[in-house]
Every structure is written in structure tokens, then in C-alpha cells.
Write an enzyme that holds these catalytic residues in place. Structure first.
Site, PDB file in Angstrom:
ATOM      1  N   THR A  14       0.809  -1.222   0.000  1.00 49.75           N
ATOM      2  CA  THR A  14       0.000   0.000   0.000  1.00 49.75           C
ATOM      3  C   THR A  14       0.838   1.266   0.000  1.00 49.75           C
ATOM      4  O   THR A  14       0.466   2.262  -0.634  1.00 49.75           O
ATOM      5  CB  THR A  14      -0.924   0.004   1.244  1.00 49.75           C
ATOM      6  OG1 THR A  14      -1.815  -1.093   1.123  1.00 49.75           O
ATOM      7  CG2 THR A  14      -1.722   1.281   1.361  1.00 49.75           C
ATOM      8  N   ASP A  58       1.244  -6.465  -4.708  1.00 49.33           N
ATOM      9  CA  ASP A  58       0.446  -6.495  -3.481  1.00 49.33           C
ATOM     10  C   ASP A  58       0.985  -7.712  -2.729  1.00 49.33           C
ATOM     11  O   ASP A  58       1.204  -8.767  -3.336  1.00 49.33           O
ATOM     12  CB  ASP A  58      -1.030  -6.706  -3.855  1.00 49.33           C
ATOM     13  CG  ASP A  58      -1.941  -6.690  -2.640  1.00 49.33           C
ATOM     14  OD1 ASP A  58      -2.834  -5.843  -2.606  1.00 49.33           O
ATOM     15  OD2 ASP A  58      -1.775  -7.556  -1.758  1.00 49.33           O
TER      16      ASP A  58
HETATM   17  N1  ASP Z   1      -2.889  -5.376   0.282  1.00 48.41           N
HETATM   18  C1  ASP Z   1      -1.752  -4.600   0.751  1.00 48.41           C
HETATM   19  C2  ASP Z   1      -0.526  -5.487   0.692  1.00 48.41           C
HETATM   20  O1  ASP Z   1      -0.335  -6.300   1.557  1.00 48.41           O
HETATM   21  C3  ASP Z   1      -2.006  -4.128   2.136  1.00 48.41           C
HETATM   22  C4  ASP Z   1      -0.932  -3.225   2.695  1.00 48.41           C
HETATM   23  O2  ASP Z   1       0.133  -3.043   2.174  1.00 48.41           O
HETATM   24  O3  ASP Z   1      -1.203  -2.657   3.773  1.00 48.41           O
HETATM   25  O4  ASP Z   1       0.236  -5.377  -0.215  1.00 48.41           O
END
Ligand code: ASP
Length: 344
Positions: A14, A58
Site C-alpha cells: 500500500t 500487493d
Molecule cells: N494489500 C496490501 C498489501 O499487503 C495491504 C498493505 O500493504 O497494507 O500489499
């Protein structure tokens, strides 16, 4: 005074994501996006170089092959840097931190994983503080000139946690991680206060030894009241299955049904390793405490002590990748290799 050097390994998550205009969903962008949003990086008094994954991901797409890639990057740059910061999505960060702790044996430099709950371009992002403090920790030295935290850690929201003790506990709050059975190695307020008494001491006379082989013949199986016999038997017949992380009740309890104990005994007799990890967030497994746990012990199930599920999976993958002897796996599961369990 020489400037510390830190290698930033950008895998995605993220922190570096932006919105896809077509779907409005967040997706990983390359590191230039992150740098543009963060001029503060230039102001940090540490020499920072960046190595980014060709395709940022991700972290739901993380896997053992990419763990190997991270290890190769660290090995390839090990002598030239004082520490490493890995930017990583939060979803599987605890798995990656656990895996790296076993893959980087006798680690003599900090490897700090961090990320954020809000992307870096958002005004209220938690990414800037997480990243800046992680870099500071990765560059920190003791008075004797040794790295302050020669361990794989997760830094998030003011707390430095041992990586293989960490769990993602919150999908929304900035305090996304905790380590219920082990205190933080440091807390960042106005100053960063380190718990030097808890931090691991590697052998500086020996080299760091990387390990690359992981065997994924592991399954996680959660007990629940009424679990059908056919489900358990089917699971135990899974082709290629070599180890099970069994999530039990309380201090390591299970239903005392003869079919369950017989099925587990038969599996351990066939060389399948079964690790008992509690479904509780905090507290250890103590198999001798109740008769349900005692029966599991007699069936050959091994205590997971106060370890996390993420860590048990990573440790098993690592051990299965290095030996086919269940006795060796049992021995290693019964002692900490890098601070991951407390054996009293
Ligand atoms: N879906 C994201 C990931 O794990 C969530 C995050 O980075 O907070 O890459």
C-alpha cells in the site's frame, strides 16, 4: 564520521500504491512514485540506495520464490550496507519476516520490514514515519560500532517487533502489528528506546549463511467444535503433505475423540510433522495441562510453544527444505533458532 548506508528494497504494498482510474482500486506503482511523494528522503542523514522489484506487488502475491529473491538481493549487497529496509505490503509481512529470519542464518545486520496502511500520496499517510524511522533503525550502531539491531524486524506505528514474533492484527488502524508473546525490541517516541537486553547477539566471527530452499508441503488446520472425521482424514491424505500446523484450543487442547487421536498418531508414525499452535492470540501451548493436550502429545504432536502460525509455517518450510528426517525436524521445532519461541 562516516555515513551509514542502507539499502531500501521495494517490493510493493500500500505504501507505494495509487488508484487505478478504471477500477478505483489501489494497485502497486513503481518506486519513482514513492520518491516524488516523499522529498523527506533526501533529508535523512543516511546514504540510501534503492533496489526495486521489477514488478512491485500487493503482498498477497508474496511466495517462497520471491523470498529467495529478497535473500539474493541482501546477499549480493551484504558487505556494502550497514542495514536493509524492506518496503512490503502489510498483509503477508509477518510471513516474510518469519521466513527471512530462518533464511538469513547468523544475521549480523538489521533487516527492517515496513509499509503503511495509507498510501504515501495521502495527506494522513502513516508511511512517512514508518519509513523514516525504519531507515534510522537500520542505520543505528552501538557505541562499539556494531549494528544496534542485527535481526529481522517489523517496524510499524512506533514499535519495533521481532519479525518472527509478529502478527498483523488490524486491517484498518495504524497499529497494524503486534507480537503478543514477546515485548517490542524498541519503541519510537521523541527518542527511540531500545531493549538491548532482548535483541539477539549473532556470532560476528562467523559469516551470515543464507538458505534458499523452502518446501511448501505444509498445511494449516484449525480445529472447531464438530469438525467431521472425514475432513480430517481427507486432509491427512493430501498428496505431498509433510507437515501440519494444527490450531488448537486454549493451551493446546483438542477433542479427546479416539478417531482423531488415531488419525494423528498414524500421520506422525508416517513421518508427518504436526505442530500444536493455539488459536488464542496470546499465551503458550502447554500440552501436559489438560488431558486433551496430553493425548495429542502421545499421538506425536509437537508443541509450538508461544510461536505464531506465520512463524511455524515459515520454520517448517525452511526445515522441510533442508532435511527429510522427521527426528531432526522435531529437534529443531523444540528449540528456538532465532528467538522465535520461548522454551522454558
Ligand atoms: N494489500 C496490501 C498489501 O499487503 C495491504 C498493505 O500493504 O497494507 O500489499
Amino acid at each position: 564520521m562516516t555515513t551509514s548506508r542502507v539499502l531500501l528494497i521495494y517490493t510493493g504494498g500500500t505504501i507505494g500504491m495509487g488508484r487505478n482510474p478504471a477500477t478505483d482500486a489501489l494497485e502497486p506503482l513503481d518506486f519513482n512514485h514513492l520518491v516524488q511523494q516523499m522529498p523527506e528522503l533526501q533529508a535523512i542523514p543516511v546514504g540510501i540506495d534503492v533496489h526495486q522489484f521489477p514488478q512491485p506487488i500487493d503482498s498477497s502475491d508474496m511466495n517462497p520464490q520471491l523470498w529467495r529473491r529478497i535473500v539474493e538481493i541482501i546477499v549480493g549487497h551484504y558487505d556494502r550496507y550497514d542495514g536493509f529496509v524492506i518496503l512490503h505490503g502489510t498483509d503477508t509481512m509477518a510471513f516474510t519476516a518469519s521466513a527471512l529470519s530462518f533464511m538469513l542464518e547468523n544475521l549480523t545486520k538489521p533487516v527492517i520490514l515496513t509499509g503503511s496502511q495509507l498510501p504515501i500520496h495521502q495527506l494522513r499517510t502513516d508511511g512517512k514515519e514508518n519509513l523514516i524511522t525504519s531507515i534510522e533503525i537500520a542505520a543505528a550502531h552501538t557505541a562499539a560500532g556494531r549494528p544496534r539491531v542485527p535481526e529481522v524486524c517489523i517496524y510499524f506505528s512506533g514499535k519495533l517487533l521481532r519479525g518472527n514474533r509478529s502478527t498483523k492484527i488490524n486491517s484498518e488502524g495504524f497499529n497494524a502489528f503486534d507480537s503478543f508473546n514477546f515485548p517490542p525490541l524498541a519503541e519510537a517516541g521523541v527518542n527511540i528506546s531500545y531493549r538491548d537486553d532482548l535483541i539477539l547477539h549473532p556470532d560476528y566471527d562467523r559469516p551470515m549463511t543464507p538458505h534458499f530452499v523452502m518446501d511448501t508441503g505444509v498445511v494449516v488446520f484449525t480445529l472447531f467444535p464438530g469438525i467431521p472425521e472425514r475432513t480430517v482424514r481427507h486432509l491427512l491424505e493430501t498428496p505431498g503433505l509433510r507437515a501440519i500446523v494444527m490450531r488448537t484450543y486454549g493451551s493446546g487442547n483438542a477433542p479427546q475423540q479416539p478417531w482423531l487421536m488415531q488419525a494423528l498418531s498414524a500421520a506422525t508414525a508416517r513421518g508427518i510433522t504436526i505442530i500444536n499452535i493455539t488459536q488464542c492470540a496470546a499465551g503458550p501451548v502447554e500440552m501436559a495441562r489438560y488431558s486433551g493436550g496430553f493425548l495429542l502429545k502421545n499421538a506425536g504432536v509437537i508443541s509450538g510453544y508461544d510461536g505464531t502460525v506465520e512463524c511455524a509455517i515459515a520454520k517448517l518450510m525452511h526445515l522441510l527444505g533442508h532435511t527429510t528426517d522427521p527426528a531432526v525436524i522435531r529437534d529443531r521445532m523444540n528449540r528456538p533458532l532465532c528467538g522465535e519461541i520461548t522454551v522454558t
